[in-house]
Design an enzyme around this catalytic site. Structure first.
Site, PDB file in Angstrom:
ATOM      1  CB  THR A 132      49.283  13.261  33.295  1.00 41.18           C
ATOM      2  OG1 THR A 132      50.648  13.609  33.372  1.00 41.18           O
ATOM      3  CG2 THR A 132      48.442  14.139  34.410  1.00 41.18           C
ATOM      4  CD  GLU A 134      54.212  16.361  35.780  1.00 46.74           C
ATOM      5  OE1 GLU A 134      54.166  17.207  36.506  1.00 46.74           O
ATOM      6  OE2 GLU A 134      54.902  15.797  35.396  1.00 46.74           O
ATOM      7  CE1 TYR A 156      48.178  18.993  31.931  1.00 44.91           C
ATOM      8  CE2 TYR A 156      49.601  17.764  33.243  1.00 44.91           C
ATOM      9  CZ  TYR A 156      49.020  17.934  32.142  1.00 44.91           C
ATOM     10  OH  TYR A 156      48.654  16.872  31.291  1.00 44.91           O
ATOM     11  CE  LYS A 160      45.254  16.731  31.659  1.00 46.98           C
ATOM     12  NZ  LYS A 160      44.846  16.097  30.620  1.00 46.98           N
TER      13      LYS A 160
END
Ligand code: NDP
Ligand code: GDR
Length: 373
Positions: A132, A134, A156, A160
């Site tokens: 991601t 992110e 999160y 990841k």
């Protein structure tokens, strides 16, 4: 017939990817969590897919937190391709359940890779990890590309990050075909209702129909590179069809603020927004309305307001991807721009709102509960 196994098949991307793989002639298997209410609404149209008398779409009960279960399913299916799309995927919620997020989003990827290895499938099964944008978090370079350093800003994103590196490690240590798609935000009418784009298209559609009054949002100035999920799942498949496994950034290369997404959505409904106030006092007031899509609102009505409840402890303020490597190596270009995507999403939500309004006028509607978003 190639076999694919998809974790997260009941989610937005899982459903589009399953459709794509079935069209390409795959036998598709998916891992579904047991839930007290049905979680297969995005897949129900696929459940009776047969080819030459054989069922080509199957769901297996499982969970990314349950290693033996994953190993059994992978052993039974022996997939040619395994797409790990399953995750606790909501950034804000990950601050509320950080350990669970680490387990499912981080160690979950390890459980799958290790199962492939111990089952002796390392040469057969190609692995895709849903990484991601992110990961870039507090951005170190703009636009972000495959070589940009990571700086995750949420439980999160940190989970990841583990999944990203364990995928790279299994590729290097065991020669597995394993790769990361570093996907920037992608949306669709199937997007979960608590992500900002869908929250905006759904709530504004209800407001336009006079069924809700205000859309409460958090940081209106966050900037994102939004693409369409249908375009991005094609890329997930393409990444597993190459001679050598590689990691790719998938993005549109264009950036919009949450505020602009509100304006684009409002315009698609025939409304023009004028902003007043600043920061936490910010309000979006309707300046003009046209047409029958928004007969439930009045000129001058406040339809958007900021609610600090939606601010995050650490925010990712800006993301903009450079999809140059994917263009050059895979010939891939996103097909849908943000305006077309917002129109598709709000069109879908307006249709639902009109249906509910009709049902409500006949006393048949279930409760509408905006606070769920
Ligand atoms: P969704 O939230 O729509 O779907 C998540 C899926 O994961 C659902 O099928 C969900 O099941 C499943 N899931 C959640 N927890 C578990 C668990 N413990 N065990 C097994 N499955 C679980 O996400 P998207 O489809 O939007 O995203 C797909 C993947 O891509 C995710 O990993 C996400 O983090 C990542 N990603 C998404 C981006 C985006 O913009 N959409 C961008 C970059 C990465 P259930 O239906 O039962 O809840
Ligand atoms: P994101 O998506 O956190 O980027 O993660 P989300 O749509 O939740 O937020 C995008 C930006 O909008 C701001 N925002 C709000 N967000 C939500 N959800 N609700 C609001 O009311 C609101 N108001 C403003 C957020 O602060 C943020 O800046 C998504 C997920 O799909 C991840 O799984 C994926 O990895 C990334 O995209 C890429």
């Amino acid at each position: 017939m190639k076999k694919a196994l998809i974790t997260g098949i009941t989610g937005q991307d899982g459903s589009y990817l399953a459709e794509l793989l079935l069209r390409k002639g795959y036998e598709v298997h998916g891992i579904q969590r047991r839930a007290s209410c049905s979680n297969t609404s995005r897949l129900d149209h696929l459940c009776n897919e047969y080819r030459d008398g054989a069922q080509v779409f199957r769901l297996h009960y499982g969970d990314l937190s349950d290693g033996p279960n994953l190993t059994r399913i992978i052993g039974e299916v022996e997939p040619d391709e395994l797409y790990n799309l399953g995750a606790m995927s909501h950034v804000a919620v990950s601050f509320d359940c950080p350990e669970y997020t680490a387990d499912v989003d981080g160690i979950g990827a390890l459980r799958l890779l290790e199962a492939i290895r111990v089952l002796g499938l390392a040469e057969k099964t190609r692995f895709y990890q849903a990484s991601t944008s992110e990961l870039f978090g507090l951005v170190q370079e703009t636009p972000q590309r495959e070589t940009t350093p990571f700086y995750p800003r949420s439980p999160y994103a940190v989970a990841k990050l583990y999944a990203y590196w364990i995928t790279v490690n299994y590729r290097e240590a065991y020669g597995m075909y394993a790769c990361n798609g570093i996907l920037f935000n992608h949306e669709s009418p199937r997007r979960g209702e608590t992500f900002v784009t869908r929250k905006i298209t759904q709530t504004l559609a209800y407001i336009a129909q006079g069924m809700e009054s205000i859309c409460y949002l958090g940081n209106l100035d966050a900037l994102r590179d939004w693409g369409h999920a249908r375009d991005y799942v094609e890329m997930q498949w393409l990444m597993l069809q190459q001679d050598k496994p590689q990691d790719f950034v998938i993005a549109t290369g264009r950036q919009y603020s949450v505020r602009q997404f509100v304006e684009i959505t409002a315009a698609a409904l025939g409304m023009t927004i004028v902003w007043s106030g600043e920061g936490v006092d910010e309000q979006g007031v309707i300046a003009a309305i046209h047409g029958d899509k928004c007969d439930g609102v009045q000129i001058g009505q406040t339809i958007v307001a900021v609610d600090p409840r939606y601010f995050r402890p650490t925010e990712v303020e800006t993301l903009l991807g450079d999809p140059g490597k994917a263009h050059a190596a895979l010939g891939w270009r996103p097909r849908t721009d943000v305006e077309a995507m917002a129109r598709e999403m709000v069109g879908h939500d307006l249709q639902n709102a009109r249906r509910k309004r009709l049902l409500r006028s006949r006393g048949l509607d279930e409760e509408l509960d905006g606070s769920k978003r």
